[in-house]
Design a protein around this motif. Structure first.
Motif, PDB file in Angstrom:
ATOM      1  N   LEU A 193      33.778  55.537 -64.520  1.00  0.00           N
ATOM      2  CA  LEU A 193      33.804  56.944 -64.115  1.00  0.00           C
ATOM      3  C   LEU A 193      32.561  57.316 -63.310  1.00  0.00           C
ATOM      4  O   LEU A 193      32.611  58.191 -62.445  1.00  0.00           O
ATOM      5  CB  LEU A 193      33.911  57.843 -65.352  1.00  0.00           C
ATOM      6  CG  LEU A 193      35.267  57.844 -66.077  1.00  0.00           C
ATOM      7  CD1 LEU A 193      35.207  58.726 -67.306  1.00  0.00           C
ATOM      8  CD2 LEU A 193      36.377  58.315 -65.147  1.00  0.00           C
ATOM      9  N   ASP A 194      31.439  56.648 -63.587  1.00  0.00           N
ATOM     10  CA  ASP A 194      30.196  56.974 -62.886  1.00  0.00           C
ATOM     11  C   ASP A 194      30.296  56.755 -61.374  1.00  0.00           C
ATOM     12  O   ASP A 194      29.632  57.445 -60.598  1.00  0.00           O
ATOM     13  CB  ASP A 194      29.040  56.129 -63.431  1.00  0.00           C
ATOM     14  CG  ASP A 194      28.555  56.636 -64.780  1.00  0.00           C
ATOM     15  OD1 ASP A 194      28.495  57.862 -64.945  1.00  0.00           O
ATOM     16  OD2 ASP A 194      28.251  55.819 -65.656  1.00  0.00           O
ATOM     17  N   SER A 195      31.100  55.793 -60.943  1.00  0.00           N
ATOM     18  CA  SER A 195      31.192  55.478 -59.511  1.00  0.00           C
ATOM     19  C   SER A 195      32.501  55.941 -58.880  1.00  0.00           C
ATOM     20  O   SER A 195      32.756  55.667 -57.717  1.00  0.00           O
ATOM     21  CB  SER A 195      31.039  53.962 -59.312  1.00  0.00           C
ATOM     22  OG  SER A 195      32.052  53.258 -60.018  1.00  0.00           O
ATOM     23  N   LEU A 196      33.306  56.670 -59.646  1.00  0.00           N
ATOM     24  CA  LEU A 196      34.635  57.048 -59.161  1.00  0.00           C
ATOM     25  C   LEU A 196      34.566  57.989 -57.961  1.00  0.00           C
ATOM     26  O   LEU A 196      35.272  57.818 -56.967  1.00  0.00           O
ATOM     27  CB  LEU A 196      35.432  57.693 -60.299  1.00  0.00           C
ATOM     28  CG  LEU A 196      36.953  57.645 -60.208  1.00  0.00           C
ATOM     29  CD1 LEU A 196      37.444  56.217 -60.060  1.00  0.00           C
ATOM     30  CD2 LEU A 196      37.574  58.288 -61.437  1.00  0.00           C
ATOM     31  N   LEU A 197      33.695  58.991 -58.050  1.00  0.00           N
ATOM     32  CA  LEU A 197      33.588  59.957 -56.945  1.00  0.00           C
ATOM     33  C   LEU A 197      33.032  59.302 -55.685  1.00  0.00           C
ATOM     34  O   LEU A 197      33.431  59.633 -54.574  1.00  0.00           O
ATOM     35  CB  LEU A 197      32.707  61.133 -57.363  1.00  0.00           C
ATOM     36  CG  LEU A 197      33.367  62.202 -58.243  1.00  0.00           C
ATOM     37  CD1 LEU A 197      32.329  63.197 -58.737  1.00  0.00           C
ATOM     38  CD2 LEU A 197      34.462  62.929 -57.487  1.00  0.00           C
ATOM     39  N   GLU A 198      32.106  58.383 -55.857  1.00  0.00           N
ATOM     40  CA  GLU A 198      31.504  57.718 -54.698  1.00  0.00           C
ATOM     41  C   GLU A 198      32.519  56.854 -53.951  1.00  0.00           C
ATOM     42  O   GLU A 198      32.432  56.705 -52.733  1.00  0.00           O
ATOM     43  CB  GLU A 198      30.325  56.847 -55.154  1.00  0.00           C
ATOM     44  CG  GLU A 198      29.182  57.632 -55.770  1.00  0.00           C
ATOM     45  CD  GLU A 198      28.106  56.712 -56.316  1.00  0.00           C
ATOM     46  OE1 GLU A 198      28.201  55.500 -56.058  1.00  0.00           O
ATOM     47  OE2 GLU A 198      27.196  57.208 -57.001  1.00  0.00           O
ATOM     48  N   ARG A 199      33.477  56.295 -54.679  1.00  0.00           N
ATOM     49  CA  ARG A 199      34.424  55.359 -54.085  1.00  0.00           C
ATOM     50  C   ARG A 199      35.696  56.029 -53.561  1.00  0.00           C
ATOM     51  O   ARG A 199      36.490  55.388 -52.884  1.00  0.00           O
ATOM     52  CB  ARG A 199      34.802  54.294 -55.121  1.00  0.00           C
ATOM     53  CG  ARG A 199      33.619  53.459 -55.575  1.00  0.00           C
ATOM     54  CD  ARG A 199      33.979  52.564 -56.748  1.00  0.00           C
ATOM     55  NE  ARG A 199      35.070  51.644 -56.391  1.00  0.00           N
ATOM     56  CZ  ARG A 199      35.613  50.809 -57.255  1.00  0.00           C
ATOM     57  NH1 ARG A 199      35.194  50.772 -58.498  1.00  0.00           N
ATOM     58  NH2 ARG A 199      36.589  49.999 -56.865  1.00  0.00           N
ATOM     59  N   THR A 200      35.886  57.306 -53.858  1.00  0.00           N
ATOM     60  CA  THR A 200      37.117  57.952 -53.436  1.00  0.00           C
ATOM     61  C   THR A 200      37.097  58.265 -51.941  1.00  0.00           C
ATOM     62  O   THR A 200      36.046  58.484 -51.342  1.00  0.00           O
ATOM     63  CB  THR A 200      37.356  59.251 -54.215  1.00  0.00           C
ATOM     64  OG1 THR A 200      38.616  59.810 -53.800  1.00  0.00           O
ATOM     65  CG2 THR A 200      36.276  60.285 -53.933  1.00  0.00           C
ATOM     66  N   SER A 201      38.269  58.259 -51.352  1.00  0.00           N
ATOM     67  CA  SER A 201      38.393  58.598 -49.933  1.00  0.00           C
ATOM     68  C   SER A 201      38.832  60.048 -49.745  1.00  0.00           C
ATOM     69  O   SER A 201      39.099  60.479 -48.622  1.00  0.00           O
ATOM     70  CB  SER A 201      39.414  57.662 -49.263  1.00  0.00           C
ATOM     71  OG  SER A 201      40.682  57.774 -49.895  1.00  0.00           O
ATOM     72  N   LYS A 202      38.907  60.788 -50.854  1.00  0.00           N
ATOM     73  CA  LYS A 202      39.349  62.174 -50.768  1.00  0.00           C
ATOM     74  C   LYS A 202      38.282  63.046 -50.088  1.00  0.00           C
ATOM     75  O   LYS A 202      37.085  62.795 -50.206  1.00  0.00           O
ATOM     76  CB  LYS A 202      39.649  62.732 -52.158  1.00  0.00           C
ATOM     77  CG  LYS A 202      40.858  62.093 -52.831  1.00  0.00           C
ATOM     78  CD  LYS A 202      41.145  62.755 -54.170  1.00  0.00           C
ATOM     79  CE  LYS A 202      42.392  62.180 -54.817  1.00  0.00           C
ATOM     80  NZ  LYS A 202      42.709  62.830 -56.103  1.00  0.00           N
TER      81      LYS A 202
END
Length: 430
Positions: free
Chosen positions: A347-356
């Motif tokens: 979860l810690d890296s989820l926002l960084e990896r999203t293309s949204k």
């Protein structure tokens, strides 16, 4: 005649009684919600799962459930002057009823405790040992004392073997011994200081615990989280990347219509076991939890090998899988459904990896110019990979302005958690 009587009298009498009890409890819940829920919580005090369930119901009813506090808590759950439910000190491990009763009696007789020194002096002989004080601290009982935080009681200076709580208890014991053994000379005169010595125990200067450690210690003392849940930190990820929680997952398993449905569950790993099957193949068994409950599952073959490195106790993950037909059957030989997880993300890296794309809306009629500029600076000071747009809206003038940048992006993880706290800002990931 007895048979005929039993065919209707028993059912009707019970129906009438249950209806009357239901009416009474519904009335109390509607007109005295905090008092009613406090009574329900006291009734379920020995069942951690039910206490969790009832505290969630309190949140739904918008009733604050506060942690224990030496200046407000009773032995059981109670309601304060603001209509909030205060957790009882009797629910803290290693703190007995006699000790809590003594604390409450002292508080009622001589007023609230001013600080930690005052508390120790006034409760020195009330049956509180070091373990009880530590658990009270871990549960948050002293949080409202000025300048105090939970890490202080456990602080141990370098090259020392005694934590602050032990030193403080020794200082109080020594002070009380001097106070109670006033020297009397041959003529009956008292000691030179006249018994006016006072005690001040300086709080140690140390770093407070991280939020995660504080919550883990809180759970150890109470059996569950009460001030918040570690998963609350990932509310943005939960809102944007999941489609189920543990409670809904259990319900979905009972519905065959969910066969083949995708599952995206955010959770914390609480237990992980590496095992070996009868055939000699390695596999893993895991337990995860969120704010609604815990769930156990197993991983085999490629899924086990690919996912085990991230599924370690304490990690926060997004599990991806599907509802599938189980190889096992129930006790009646019927087919059952299970969840087969095949992917995992931290979860810690989820926002960084999203293309949204991040869409930020600011309602300027609800803020000052300085507050608006603070938001703009926040975005500029946290560059990243996510593309974004800022839309400034003025509801009073019925106008809006799009400030989408031509180049560059934003660090969504750093920005969105802060924007969530700002009332005149809304955002979404698209």
């Amino acid at each position: 005649e007895w048979k005929k009587f039993a065919s209707y009298a028993f059912n009707k009498s019970h129906a009438a009684c249950y209806s009357w009890v239901s009416y009474q409890t519904a009335y109390l819940k509607a007109h005295y919600p905090a008092e009613f829920m406090a009574a329900v919580l006291n009734n379920e005090l020995g069942d951690i799962k039910q206490v969790n369930f009832m505290t969630e119901e309190c949140k739904r009813m918008k009733i604050n459930v506060l942690g224990p506090d030496v200046n407000e808590s009773e032995y059981k759950f109670s309601v304060n002057d603001k209509g909030e439910i205060r957790y009882g000190m009797g629910g803290i491990k290693s703190v007995g009823e006699a000790a809590v009763s003594s604390i409450v009696e002292e508080r009622d007789a001589n007023g609230k405790f001013k600080d930690f020194t005052d508390f120790l002096l006034r409760t020195a002989n009330k049956g509180l040992n070091r373990r009880a004080l530590e658990n009270m601290d871990m549960a948050g009982c002293f949080d409202n004392f000025p300048g105090f935080h939970r890490a202080m009681l456990f602080y141990m200076p370098q090259n020392d073997t005694v934590p602050f709580v032990e030193r403080a208890m020794r200082m109080v014991a020594s002070y009380n011994e001097r106070k109670n053994s006033t020297q009397i000379d041959l003529f009956g005169f008292g000691s030179d200081d006249g018994g006016n010595e006072s005690l001040d125990i300086p709080l140690p200067q140390c770093e407070p615990w991280s939020q995660l450690k504080a919550l883990e210690m809180e759970k150890e003392a109470l059996g569950f989280y009460i001030s918040s849940h570690p998963m609350d930190t990932y509310s943005i990820e939960i809102e944007n990347f999941t489609n189920i929680n543990v409670e809904k997952l259990y319900k979905a398993l009972d519905n065959d219509n969910n066969m083949g449905r995708n599952v995206r569950l955010a959770c914390q790993v609480s237990k992980a076991e590496d095992l070996k099957g009868k055939s000699g193949n390695d596999y893993g068994r895991y337990t995860v939890e969120d704010q609604t409950g815990s769930f156990s599952f197993a991983l085999f073959k490629e899924n086990y090998l690919n996912m085990r490195n991230l599924l370690v106790p304490g990690s926060f993950v997004l599990l991806v899988g599907t509802f599938s037909k189980s190889y096992r059957k129930d006790n009646e030989g019927k087919e059952i459904m299970e969840v087969r997880f095949n992917d995992v993300h931290l979860l810690d890296s989820l926002l960084e990896r999203t293309s949204k794309k991040v869409k930020i809306e600011m309602f300027v009629s609800q803020a000052t110019d300085d507050e608006v500029m603070q938001v703009v600076r926040l975005v500029k000071d946290n560059p990243g990979k996510q593309s974004y747009s800022i839309i400034i809206k003025d509801d009073e003038m019925n106008m809006s302005c799009n400030m989408s940048p031509m180049t560059g992006g934003v660090n969504a993880a750093a920005v969105l958690r802060q924007l969530k706290k700002i009332p005149f800002v809304r955002f979404e990931l698209r």
